[in-house]
Design a protein around this motif. Structure first.
Motif, PDB file in Angstrom:
ATOM      1  N   VAL A   1       0.835  -1.197   0.000  1.00  0.00           N
ATOM      2  CA  VAL A   1       0.000   0.000   0.000  1.00  0.00           C
ATOM      3  C   VAL A   1       0.872   1.249   0.000  1.00  0.00           C
TER       4      VAL A   1
ATOM      5  N   MET B   1       2.129   1.846  -3.428  1.00  0.00           N
ATOM      6  CA  MET B   1       1.085   2.386  -4.286  1.00  0.00           C
ATOM      7  C   MET B   1       0.885   3.879  -4.040  1.00  0.00           C
TER       8      MET B   1
ATOM      9  N   LEU C   1      -6.698   6.205  -3.722  1.00  0.00           N
ATOM     10  CA  LEU C   1      -6.762   4.796  -4.104  1.00  0.00           C
ATOM     11  C   LEU C   1      -7.296   3.969  -2.946  1.00  0.00           C
TER      12      LEU C   1
ATOM     13  N   VAL D   1      -7.341  -0.374  -2.047  1.00  0.00           N
ATOM     14  CA  VAL D   1      -7.004  -1.742  -2.440  1.00  0.00           C
ATOM     15  C   VAL D   1      -7.730  -2.697  -1.508  1.00  0.00           C
ATOM     16  N   HIS D   2      -8.511  -3.612  -2.073  1.00  0.00           N
ATOM     17  CA  HIS D   2      -9.192  -4.656  -1.319  1.00  0.00           C
ATOM     18  C   HIS D   2      -8.663  -6.014  -1.756  1.00  0.00           C
TER      19      HIS D   2
ATOM     20  N   LEU E   1      -7.475  -7.567  -9.509  1.00  0.00           N
ATOM     21  CA  LEU E   1      -6.104  -8.011  -9.251  1.00  0.00           C
ATOM     22  C   LEU E   1      -6.079  -9.521  -9.425  1.00  0.00           C
TER      23      LEU E   1
ATOM     24  N   THR F   1      -9.298  -6.151  -5.657  1.00  0.00           N
ATOM     25  CA  THR F   1      -9.615  -5.042  -6.552  1.00  0.00           C
ATOM     26  C   THR F   1      -8.808  -3.816  -6.154  1.00  0.00           C
ATOM     27  N   CYS F   2      -8.686  -2.899  -7.090  1.00  0.00           N
ATOM     28  CA  CYS F   2      -8.053  -1.617  -6.806  1.00  0.00           C
ATOM     29  C   CYS F   2      -8.871  -0.519  -7.485  1.00  0.00           C
TER      30      CYS F   2
ATOM     31  N   ALA G   1      -1.786  -3.348 -12.724  1.00  0.00           N
ATOM     32  CA  ALA G   1      -2.644  -4.382 -12.139  1.00  0.00           C
ATOM     33  C   ALA G   1      -1.884  -5.692 -11.974  1.00  0.00           C
TER      34      ALA G   1
ATOM     35  N   LEU H   1       0.853  -5.149  -9.194  1.00  0.00           N
ATOM     36  CA  LEU H   1       0.222  -5.019  -7.882  1.00  0.00           C
ATOM     37  C   LEU H   1      -0.345  -6.357  -7.421  1.00  0.00           C
TER      38      LEU H   1
END
Length: 733
Positions: A340, A343, A356, A358-359, A435, A444-445, A467, A470
């Motif tokens: 993270v 990112m 952003l 991120v999950h 992702l 997901t992002c 993608a 990451l």
């Protein structure tokens, strides 16, 4: 056949034909000009025959030059009433085409004797035709759009040059051809600059004619506008040209001009600064005209604005540099928080984005890995654990095949009304992407922008690369704190889970973790389908057994796949991998072997960086080692040329190519050379058994098991990767 209107065509001229245009402009007599036109036309279309007719005083057409036609097949004079395409083209001033039935005797007409076609293009100057170009096609269909555009350009240039030669007194057409008085009277009233106004403007090309003695240079209208000068204001002084050149490039152009007076050929790429301050890139080609004594008298040529192509290349380079930067940053991100932070610290600024989130997926629920740029209330909503199925937006992203872009709030809220009130008021454009790793979709992002944004093809490529990187980094980070036995699973996540279905080849792979340690190693392989049915084959080994080795391997593999998609060959691809690895903050090096195979022909191109030589098991059971000259292992030495040497070979049908990492042949107490020889004998033995029917399960999978069996039996200390590729047969079209 559709007529090509010069003002409507905007395609860029192929450099091959651009050079031909220069040659047409440099012709000093009509015979040379018309012969060059007909020969070029056959090259453009792959035609077996072509001819050029010129218009006589009485309107009839007379053959000026031809190629590929038997004597008895030629008509030397055509009346204005003749029902043939070449007469129709002159009469209408537009291209004409007609299909023709096959000839009983193939000797009577060029080609196979089957149905053919004839295309004719007029040699137009203003509204009058000086003649026409006729091309016989090998097929009954009309010329392709690309062929027609090129032929139209060449015919127009030839007509304008013929026009120009006539007014300079070069009226020496082939024997028996009259003076073309209709064309002469038509052009005598025009200025020299107007006579050189070529239809090349349709392809973004301008023409020039430079007289060395007077220092006058004539530009057509398109070239004037290319330099930001109104045609009516251009005073034809050569100083205007040199003054427009960027100061840093002026010396380069002057040197090119000096060289052209020695060689007869001029070529230069330079920048100009237009009167409005805009900088443009220009590519120019030309030929020097000489007097009978060989002294340079002037130059004719063409120039093209290549700014768009230059900027596209700059964007491509910037995209590659961004991917390299992101790859390098993620190489040291071992925990989820590291990912993270990378990112937010590297990717977000690089994309000029505002926020952003991120999950990642865990036991069917979506869990927030980290977020940046959201107000507390929105961040709290994102932090709530929810199943993927209950959120339509999350489900849509997880099921998408690639990045989803929303250029403004209206698009986003129109597609997903439920997000109203769940997004920050300061966000007005979004990019969302799944992702995915070899194990599947892991999360997901979502990236948000402060202003509405028009997303481009460059954005699609960048987000696709981000993608992939990451996803690999997040997967690695989540596994980082688990037991060392689970580190081996990380290795398998990074390897291809499924191999592509490839016509004309059979593939088998094996990966065995080392028995000495449970830490993950750096061995990998890849099989990638390329355009045109070709196949890219990669195998490599990053030094060591550690999470860092796995991280470097993942970044190197991802980067090589990205570069392979750009169309690099094995040598260039290896150089790109070396450059990327040298730029990482690591002391680790890697060996690698990359091959490109064309299953249709068996053509094989290989490059090697300190890796074991591949082997070929021929269809007759013999074995040979491919002694591929290579370079140093990746990251051992930075090569400014950035290209490794390539070797070419041929893989016959039925032959099998073997790539492997050194763990297969290295073991304590055994000589490396002896181990390689033993491997070759094992291949020969297996081939004999398979041909004799001794193996109950023939095929590459059986061979892969046979190859790996000795290493399994001795509990090999190092990781082992094996890649087998058999060329079964040429794939069917």
């Amino acid at each position: 056949m559709v007529a090509v209107e010069p003002e409507l065509v905007r395609s860029r001229v192929d450099p091959v034909w651009a050079d031909t245009v220069s040659r047409l402009l440099a012709c000093t007599n009509p015979q040379e000009l018309l012969t060059l036109l007909q020969d070029t036309a056959t090259a453009v279309t792959g035609s077996p025959a072509a001819a050029v007719y010129v218009r006589q005083d009485d309107g009839r057409l007379r053959l000026a030059t031809s190629t590929g036609y038997p004597e008895r097949f030629l008509t030397r004079q055509l009346s204005t009433a003749a029902d043939v395409p070449v007469v129709e083209a002159v009469r209408t001033g537009r291209p004409a085409w007609r299909a023709e039935p096959g000839h009983r005797d193939p000797r009577d007409a060029p080609g196979s004797g089957g149905p053919t076609g004839v295309a004719a293009l007029p040699l137009m100057v203003d509204e009058r035709a000086l003649g026409a170009l006729s091309v016989r096609l090998r097929r009954p269909g009309p010329p392709t759009a690309a062929e027609e555009r090129t032929l139209a350009l060449l015919a127009s240039v030839a007509a304008q040059r013929l026009d120009h030669l006539l007014t300079r007194g070069h009226r020496g057409l082939p024997v028996g051809v009259p003076r073309l008085d209709l064309a002469v009277r038509m052009i005598e009233s025009r200025t020299r600059a107007a006579r050189l106004e070529l239809a090349m403007s349709s392809a973004g090309v301008g023409a020039f004619d430079w007289d060395f003695g007077s220092g006058r240079i004539f530009w057509d209208e398109h070239l004037c506008r290319m330099f930001g000068v109104e045609p009516a204001d251009f005073d034809e002084r050569i100083e205007v040209f040199y003054r427009a050149i960027h100061p840093d490039d002026r010396g380069l152009v002057e040197q090119a001009v000096r060289e052209s007076k020695k060689t007869g050929h001029y070529a230069a790429a330079y920048r100009i600064v237009r009167p409005d301050g805009e900088m443009r890139w220009i590519e120019a080609r030309g030929r020097v005209l000489t007097d009978p004594a060989g002294r340079p008298q002037g130059m004719v040529g063409i120039a093209q604005d290549s700014t768009r192509e230059r900027r596209r290349e700059e964007r491509r380079n910037a995209r590659r540099e961004f991917v390299l930067k992101v790859t390098s940053a993620f190489s040291t991100a071992l925990s989820t928080q590291d990912v993270v932070d990378t990112m937010t610290g590297t990717v977000l600024p690089g994309l000029e984005a505002r926020a952003l989130a991120v999950h990642f997926e865990e036991d069917g629920d979506m869990v927030l890995a980290g977020a940046e740029g959201y107000p507390p209330e929105i961040h709290e909503q994102m932090s709530r654990r929810r199943t993927a199925g209950e959120d339509r937006l999350v489900r849509a992203v997880l099921e998408s095949r690639g990045p989803m872009f929303f250029e403004n709030r209206e698009q986003f809220e129109g597609a997903f009304p439920e997000v109203v009130g769940r997004t920050s008021a300061g966000h007005h454009a979004w990019a969302l992407f799944p992702l995915r790793t070899a194990e599947g979709t892991i999360g997901t992002c979502m990236i948000a922008y402060a202003e509405p944004r028009a997303f481009t093809d460059d954005d699609l490529m960048i987000y696709t690369a981000v993608a992939g990187i990451l996803a690999q980094s997040l997967a690695r980070a989540r596994l980082f704190d688990q037991r060392r036995s689970q580190m081996t699973d990380l290795q398998r996540v990074m390897l291809p889970r499924h191999l592509p279905e490839l016509p004309g080849v059979e593939v088998a792979v094996r990966y065995l973790p080392g028995a000495e340690e449970l830490d993950v190693g750096g061995d990998w392989y890849d099989v990638l389908a390329l355009p045109g049915g070709r196949v890219a084959l990669m195998i490599g080994d990053v030094q060591g057994h550690s999470a860092q080795a796995a991280a470097v391997m993942g970044q190197l593999r991802t980067a090589l796949l990205a570069y392979a998609d750009d169309g690099h060959g094995p040598g260039e691809l290896m150089g790109c991998g070396n450059r990327m690895l040298c730029g990482l903050d690591t002391d680790l090096f890697a060996t690698c072997c990359i091959a490109e195979l064309d299953p249709a022909t068996g053509e094989l191109r290989l490059a090697r960086a300190g890796h074991p030589y591949p082997m070929v098991l021929e269809a007759d059971g013999s074995v040979r080692e491919l002694a591929v000259p290579g370079g140093m292992p990746l990251a051992c030495e930075f090569d400014e040329a950035n290209v490794y040497p390539e070797t070419t070979d041929t893989l016959p049908p039925g032959a099998t190519l073997l790539f492997y990492t050194d763990g297969l042949v290295e073991s304590r107490g055994q000589d490396y050379t002896a181990a390689v020889a033993e491997l070759a004998r094992s291949l020969e033995t297996w081939a004999a058994e398979e041909n004799g029917g001794a193996d109950d399960r023939p095929g590459l999978d059986a061979l892969a098991d046979r190859i790996a069996a000795p290493a399994v039996a001795r509990a090999a200390q190092d990781d082992i990767a094996v890649l087998l590729v058999r060329r079964t047969a040429a794939p069917q079209p």
